[in-house]
Design a protein around this motif. Structure first.
Motif, PDB file in Angstrom:
ATOM      1  N   GLU A  44       0.827  -1.208   0.000  1.00  0.00           N
ATOM      2  CA  GLU A  44       0.000   0.000   0.000  1.00  0.00           C
ATOM      3  C   GLU A  44       0.863   1.261   0.000  1.00  0.00           C
ATOM      4  OE1 GLU A  44      -3.398   2.115   2.856  1.00  0.00           O
ATOM      5  OE2 GLU A  44      -2.802   0.032   3.180  1.00  0.00           O
ATOM      6  N   LYS A  45       2.030   1.182   0.657  1.00  0.00           N
ATOM      7  CA  LYS A  45       2.952   2.331   0.703  1.00  0.00           C
ATOM      8  C   LYS A  45       3.915   2.359  -0.480  1.00  0.00           C
ATOM      9  CE  LYS A  45       2.090   4.245   4.851  1.00  0.00           C
ATOM     10  NZ  LYS A  45       1.877   5.689   5.104  1.00  0.00           N
ATOM     11  N   GLY A  46       3.879   1.324  -1.346  1.00  0.00           N
ATOM     12  CA  GLY A  46       4.797   1.263  -2.470  1.00  0.00           C
ATOM     13  C   GLY A  46       6.211   0.890  -2.080  1.00  0.00           C
ATOM     14  N   LEU A  47       6.392   0.119  -1.002  1.00  0.00           N
ATOM     15  CA  LEU A  47       7.723  -0.219  -0.492  1.00  0.00           C
ATOM     16  C   LEU A  47       8.063  -1.694  -0.656  1.00  0.00           C
ATOM     17  CD1 LEU A  47       7.524   1.742   2.895  1.00  0.00           C
ATOM     18  CD2 LEU A  47       8.579   2.512   0.773  1.00  0.00           C
ATOM     19  N   GLN A  48       7.200  -2.477  -1.331  1.00  0.00           N
ATOM     20  CA  GLN A  48       7.366  -3.920  -1.338  1.00  0.00           C
ATOM     21  C   GLN A  48       8.590  -4.396  -2.110  1.00  0.00           C
ATOM     22  OE1 GLN A  48       5.030  -2.230  -2.845  1.00  0.00           O
ATOM     23  NE2 GLN A  48       4.693  -2.945  -4.930  1.00  0.00           N
ATOM     24  N   ASN A  49       9.157  -3.575  -2.993  1.00  0.00           N
ATOM     25  CA  ASN A  49      10.284  -4.014  -3.821  1.00  0.00           C
ATOM     26  C   ASN A  49      11.642  -3.610  -3.248  1.00  0.00           C
ATOM     27  OD1 ASN A  49       8.642  -5.222  -5.787  1.00  0.00           O
ATOM     28  ND2 ASN A  49       8.290  -3.248  -6.768  1.00  0.00           N
ATOM     29  N   GLN A  50      11.665  -2.943  -2.103  1.00  0.00           N
ATOM     30  CA  GLN A  50      12.938  -2.509  -1.529  1.00  0.00           C
ATOM     31  C   GLN A  50      13.548  -3.622  -0.675  1.00  0.00           C
ATOM     32  OE1 GLN A  50      12.760   1.229   0.543  1.00  0.00           O
ATOM     33  NE2 GLN A  50      11.556   2.236  -1.050  1.00  0.00           N
ATOM     34  N   PRO A  51      14.880  -3.818  -0.734  1.00  0.00           N
ATOM     35  CA  PRO A  51      15.524  -4.799   0.159  1.00  0.00           C
ATOM     36  C   PRO A  51      15.372  -4.360   1.611  1.00  0.00           C
ATOM     37  CG  PRO A  51      17.170  -3.463  -0.970  1.00  0.00           C
ATOM     38  CD  PRO A  51      15.839  -3.125  -1.593  1.00  0.00           C
ATOM     39  N   ALA A  52      15.368  -5.331   2.509  1.00  0.00           N
ATOM     40  CA  ALA A  52      15.063  -5.022   3.913  1.00  0.00           C
ATOM     41  C   ALA A  52      16.041  -5.717   4.848  1.00  0.00           C
ATOM     42  CB  ALA A  52      13.627  -5.447   4.251  1.00  0.00           C
ATOM     43  N   VAL A  53      16.385  -5.009   5.948  1.00  0.00           N
ATOM     44  CA  VAL A  53      17.095  -5.594   7.084  1.00  0.00           C
ATOM     45  C   VAL A  53      16.095  -5.687   8.224  1.00  0.00           C
ATOM     46  CG1 VAL A  53      18.980  -5.349   8.726  1.00  0.00           C
ATOM     47  CG2 VAL A  53      19.301  -4.633   6.356  1.00  0.00           C
ATOM     48  N   MET A  54      15.926  -6.879   8.772  1.00  0.00           N
ATOM     49  CA  MET A  54      14.903  -7.119   9.794  1.00  0.00           C
ATOM     50  C   MET A  54      15.572  -7.456  11.115  1.00  0.00           C
ATOM     51  SD  MET A  54      11.831  -9.988   9.700  1.00  0.00           S
ATOM     52  CE  MET A  54      11.146  -9.290   8.196  1.00  0.00           C
ATOM     53  N   THR A  55      15.037  -6.904  12.209  1.00  0.00           N
ATOM     54  CA  THR A  55      15.549  -7.251  13.533  1.00  0.00           C
ATOM     55  C   THR A  55      14.908  -8.550  13.994  1.00  0.00           C
ATOM     56  OG1 THR A  55      13.825  -6.013  14.710  1.00  0.00           O
ATOM     57  CG2 THR A  55      15.841  -4.819  14.100  1.00  0.00           C
ATOM     58  N   LEU A  56      15.700  -9.362  14.675  1.00  0.00           N
ATOM     59  CA  LEU A  56      15.184 -10.601  15.257  1.00  0.00           C
ATOM     60  C   LEU A  56      14.438 -10.257  16.542  1.00  0.00           C
ATOM     61  CD1 LEU A  56      18.449 -12.589  14.699  1.00  0.00           C
ATOM     62  CD2 LEU A  56      16.287 -13.086  13.574  1.00  0.00           C
ATOM     63  N   PRO A  57      13.246 -10.801  16.750  1.00  0.00           N
ATOM     64  CA  PRO A  57      12.475 -10.484  17.971  1.00  0.00           C
ATOM     65  C   PRO A  57      13.303 -10.734  19.219  1.00  0.00           C
ATOM     66  CG  PRO A  57      11.156 -11.772  16.434  1.00  0.00           C
ATOM     67  CD  PRO A  57      12.544 -11.744  15.878  1.00  0.00           C
ATOM     68  N   HIS A  58      13.060  -9.917  20.248  1.00  0.00           N
ATOM     69  CA  HIS A  58      13.878  -9.999  21.463  1.00  0.00           C
ATOM     70  C   HIS A  58      13.559 -11.287  22.218  1.00  0.00           C
ATOM     71  CE1 HIS A  58      16.301  -8.627  24.815  1.00  0.00           C
ATOM     72  NE2 HIS A  58      15.352  -9.119  25.596  1.00  0.00           N
ATOM     73  N   ARG A  59      14.400 -12.273  22.007  1.00  0.00           N
ATOM     74  CA  ARG A  59      14.338 -13.507  22.772  1.00  0.00           C
ATOM     75  C   ARG A  59      15.768 -13.858  23.151  1.00  0.00           C
ATOM     76  NH1 ARG A  59      10.006 -16.419  18.653  1.00  0.00           N
ATOM     77  NH2 ARG A  59       8.458 -14.753  18.791  1.00  0.00           N
ATOM     78  N   LEU A  60      16.021 -15.115  23.488  1.00  0.00           N
ATOM     79  CA  LEU A  60      17.367 -15.492  23.921  1.00  0.00           C
ATOM     80  C   LEU A  60      18.391 -15.179  22.833  1.00  0.00           C
ATOM     81  CD1 LEU A  60      19.324 -16.878  25.872  1.00  0.00           C
ATOM     82  CD2 LEU A  60      18.781 -19.036  24.747  1.00  0.00           C
TER      83      LEU A  60
END
Length: 500
Positions: A56-72
């Protein structure tokens, strides 16, 4: 190039779109996607929600760096001395990587075979991961395999182009990069506080020394918890690693401190405390200027800086150095049997193909022998034509072969292609007597005016052309930097050619 920083927090996903223009960093798009506690364990559902929001924001084709959820998670620092490596830079090989990971496993209380490991080798991390050298600092990060799988499934369900996976704690510290990066001290602390936890990083001239997490209830006073817990972290580092207390502390908190709380914290720690500005060094453009609380987006900003290769320290659990692989027993027997079978089948097939090729070759030789008399007649006719064709006038030979000969001879008289080329060639078979028209008109694009005079002289001196002259004026195209000049040259064909 723009890159997405995606932060998976406790109850929402925050996304920023950031790009770099020289030394400037511009944040131009962002979004927040809240989710419930029940949805937080459903990666497919979260991925689809995120994918729809990005589209919807037109951002689906950009590469992404994702944070891992805060767990161990786990971070440990080594030096070349800890590994008994020679002084100076040592080339990284698989044995060194396995040795570092083995030492790390020994310090983990839980089942280490359920963890994914990644290594960071100082400034060399910026270069190709497979061609690095160990200098002084080696960091080992570890996270549960299930957390990496969770993020992979989420990205796949949302159609997200993952560039890397980063520890959320590291991304949070990197998000404050421009507050502390230029500090001349070699021993500082950086703290990022949220409503339920705080990340405390100890930094020196080689990068990250240690990164600890402080947990507290949402009803607790954040600064009271920091008063108690941060000195314990400093003391632990001093007792176990012999490190001195940091000289300066940089702090960013969701809960805005008052002057009294800040003064008490400085007195308790016996060091100056600087409040960091979230988003410092980054230009917020468009709708991003209206963010009510930029502190919320610090981990997402840090993830984006990872993707732009601007962070001081980072991991990549999407392409880890030390992924855990369970060794399986291997038997050579099935492989040997398969190879023998393949050789036998291949040999039989090769003999069959060879027999077919030989039969086809014999058939072709028979056809050639039958066509030899006809081929001799054709060659004799060709020799006869070459003997008498030079005596024929040009107007009796208007075939395409004759046109190609004219084009060939004009091309031989042309200057080098870097100086000029033929833009158009017109051939007229017959011209009325006394007419000023030419049988051959060639339009040339060139970079020097004298090339026209040179071409006219060469045409008049050739054995096929005569009466060469310029037709019309020269023109200049200022927009063409390679061949700005254009002119036309006309000439007539000599009706009789000399005998060879």
């Amino acid at each position: 190039m723009s890159i997405l920083g995606i932060d998976i927090a406790d109850n929402s996903i925050k996304v920023v779109s950031m790009k770099r223009r020289g030394s400037r960093y511009i944040l131009d798009r962002l979004l927040e996607l809240p989710f419930s506690l029940e949805q937080s364990t459903e990666p497919i559902l979260l991925g689809r929600m995120l994918g729809e929001a990005l589209q919807e924001k037109g951002l689906q084709n950009q590469p992404a760096v994702m944070t891992l959820p805060h767990r161990l998670c786990f971070i440990k620092r080594f030096s070349a001395g800890d590994l008994d490596l020679p002084k100076g830079k040592t080339h990284i090989n698989r044995n060194i990587v396995e040795r570092i990971i083995s030492l790390s496993r020994q310090t983990i209380a839980g089942p280490s075979n359920e963890l994914t490991f990644d290594l960071w080798f100082g400034a060399a991390k910026i270069n190709n991961r497979l061609e690095q050298n160990i200098d002084d600092t080696i960091l080992v990060g570890a996270v549960r395999d299930s957390v990496v799988t969770f993020c992979r499934d989420l990205a796949t369900a949302g159609g997200i182009k993952l560039h890397s996976l980063e520890l959320r704690s590291v991304a949070s510290i990197n998000g404050l990069l421009f507050n502390w990066k230029k500090d001349p001290r070699n021993n500082i602390a950086v703290v990022y506080c949220e409503s339920s936890r705080a990340y405390v990083a100890i930094m020196d001239g080689h990068g990250l020394v240690a990164l600890q997490t402080i947990h507290f209830d949402q009803n607790d006073n954040v600064f009271s918890a920091l008063h108690d817990q941060i000195p314990r972290i400093f003391n632990t580092l001093k007792l176990h690693h012999g490190r001195p207390k940091p000289e300066h502390l940089y702090l960013t908190s969701h809960q805005e401190p008052n002057e009294e709380s800040l003064a008490v914290l400085q007195q308790k720690l016996s060091m100056p405390v600087t409040l960091c500005k979230a988003g410092a060094g980054i230009r917020f453009a468009g709708a991003s200027e209206k963010i009510p609380n930029k502190v919320d987006y610090v981990p997402a900003i840090g993830a984006a800086l990872d993707g732009l290769s601007s962070s001081v320290v980072w991991f990549d659990f999407l392409h880890p150095h030390g992924r855990h692989i369970e060794k399986k027993k291997f038997s050579w027997t099935p492989l040997i049997a398969a190879v023998v079978t393949l050789i036998l089948v291949g040999g039989g097939l090769w003999l069959s193909i060879l027999d077919q090729k030989m039969a086809h070759l014999r058939q072709l030789k028979g056809q050639i022998s039958q066509l030899e008399p006809e081929l001799n007649n054709i060659m004799q006719s060709k020799q006869t034509w070459e003997l008498f064709s030079s005596y024929l006038p040009a107007e009796m030979n208007g075939s395409r072969v004759e046109y190609l000969r004219i084009l060939y001879e004009i091309n031989q008289l042309m200057p080098e292609t870097r100086d000029a080329f033929i833009a158009n060639l017109t051939l007229t078979q017959s011209i009325p007597p006394g007419s000023d028209n030419k049988q051959v008109v060639v339009t040339v694009r060139a970079n020097q005016a004298e090339l026209g005079t040179q071409l006219i002289n060469d045409l008049n001196q050739s054995s096929r052309f005569q009466d060469a002259a310029q037709i019309g004026p020269r023109t200049r195209d200022e927009n063409d930097t390679l061949y700005p000049l254009s002119f036309s040259v006309g000439c007539n064909l000599k009706t009789t050619r000399s005998k060879p």
